[in-house]
Design an enzyme around this catalytic site. Structure first.
Site, PDB file in Angstrom:
ATOM      1  N   ASP A 107      -5.597 -57.551 -32.185  1.00  0.00           N
ATOM      2  CA  ASP A 107      -4.170 -57.571 -31.833  1.00  0.00           C
ATOM      3  C   ASP A 107      -4.047 -57.573 -30.301  1.00  0.00           C
ATOM      4  OD1 ASP A 107      -4.244 -54.124 -32.735  1.00  0.00           O
ATOM      5  OD2 ASP A 107      -3.987 -54.851 -30.691  1.00  0.00           O
ATOM      6  N   HIS A 122     -14.170 -58.976 -30.718  1.00  0.00           N
ATOM      7  CA  HIS A 122     -14.076 -59.753 -31.955  1.00  0.00           C
ATOM      8  C   HIS A 122     -13.031 -60.847 -31.862  1.00  0.00           C
ATOM      9  CE1 HIS A 122     -15.911 -56.063 -34.203  1.00  0.00           C
ATOM     10  NE2 HIS A 122     -16.775 -56.707 -33.446  1.00  0.00           N
ATOM     11  N   CYS A 133     -14.644 -79.446 -32.859  1.00  0.00           N
ATOM     12  CA  CYS A 133     -15.069 -79.731 -31.469  1.00  0.00           C
ATOM     13  C   CYS A 133     -15.022 -78.492 -30.589  1.00  0.00           C
ATOM     14  CB  CYS A 133     -14.183 -80.841 -30.878  1.00  0.00           C
ATOM     15  SG  CYS A 133     -12.487 -80.344 -30.546  1.00  0.00           S
ATOM     16  N   CYS A 159      -9.950 -83.958 -31.243  1.00  0.00           N
ATOM     17  CA  CYS A 159     -10.985 -84.749 -31.952  1.00  0.00           C
ATOM     18  C   CYS A 159     -10.427 -85.405 -33.196  1.00  0.00           C
ATOM     19  CB  CYS A 159     -12.195 -83.868 -32.302  1.00  0.00           C
ATOM     20  SG  CYS A 159     -11.881 -82.639 -33.600  1.00  0.00           S
TER      21      CYS A 159
END
Ligand code: APR
Length: 254
Positions: A107, A122, A133, A159
């Site tokens: 958060d 994380h 990509c 991409c």
């Protein structure tokens, strides 16, 4: 649960000038964000992590995984930093003090609470990239107002092959090397490591307190319950983040 700052915790904090704070989901619990493993309202008790927070789950059914992460981002958007987030930001501004937040949380409540030095081990619910990509995605996103079972992720505009995914470290994925090195540097150079609101079950983040202790840095845990780290810290204060941190910072100001 005692909300008077224990003398040994206060004395350790008073003498600290370089503080590293490792936070987990318990830091945001009093902002109404469910933790992962608390039995009363842990997030994972409702969903199986292997089902939603893994690359396999994503490539099998991106719309289902995207729906869950987009909903979590929406929940955070509607939430507010609590007194614990704000206390860390106040502490960071104290004279002759540096305070680095190393969080496992995805958060943005530390930043919205005023912290400037925040490392997201994380990743973040508000950072996105192409699953093919790898290009970061800054485009518009519609976050659901209610939880939905499925939501089609945006296609990658660069991409045109991949889907846009959350820039979050899923189970089985490696941490970003640069972020983890910054986290190690923060705890190794600290003169106090505070561990707030984590069960200490997920490595390598949970290994950071031991690295600090290996360098002789005092480690203090703030958590209303025992965690997997409790036997390895120097001091424990059984108190919640939003109660304990403001009292500690107020006591430092006295
Ligand atoms: N204040 C402080 N701590 C709290 C509070 C609170 N108000 N409420 C709960 N806690 C504590 C719980 O006692 C528990 O130790 O927060 C911890 C939450 O543990 P988890 O739910 O396991 O969350 P966390 O430790 O952050 O999980 C680590 O696991 O699922 C992965 O990537 C995910 O970052 C997450 C990682």
């Amino acid at each position: 649960m005692s909300s008077t700052v224990p003398k040994d915790v206060l004395d350790t904090a008073r003498s600290a000038r370089r503080v590293a704070v490792l936070t987990g989901a318990g830091m945001s619990a009093e902002s109404g964000i469910p933790t992962f493993r608390d039995k009363d309202f842990g997030l994972w008790t409702k969903v199986d992590p292997e089902e939603l927070a893994t690359p396999t789950a994503w490539f099998q059914d991106p719309a289902r995984v995207w729906a869950w992460f987009a909903w979590r981002a929406r929940v955070v958007q509607k939430s507010f930093p609590n007194a614990g987030h704000r206390a860390l930001a106040t502490w960071e501004k104290r004279e002759r003090t540096t305070l680095d937040v190393v969080t496992q949380n995805v958060d943005n409540l530390h930043e919205r609470g005023g912290s400037r030095a925040v490392t997201h081990l994380h990743g973040s619910l508000f950072a996105y990239r192409c699953d093919t990509c790898g290009e970061p995605y800054e485009g518009d996103l519609t976050l659901p107002h209610q939880p939905v079972e499925r939501l089609t992720p945006p296609a990658c505009p660069r991409c045109r092959l991949g889907n846009i995914r959350p820039d979050i470290v899923w189970f089985g994925e490696p941490l970003d090397r640069g972020r983890f090195e910054r986290a190690i540097e923060a705890v190794e150079s600290a003169d106090l490591v505070l561990v707030v609101g984590t069960s200490g079950m997920v490595y390598p983040a949970a290994g950071l307190p031991a690295i600090a202790r290996g360098q002789g840095v005092p480690v203090v845990e703030i958590n209303p319950r025992e965690s997997d780290l409790s036997d390895t810290v120097d001091l424990r204060w059984e108190v919640s983040a939003a109660t304990g941190l403001p009292r500690l910072v107020e006591a430092l100001e006295r």
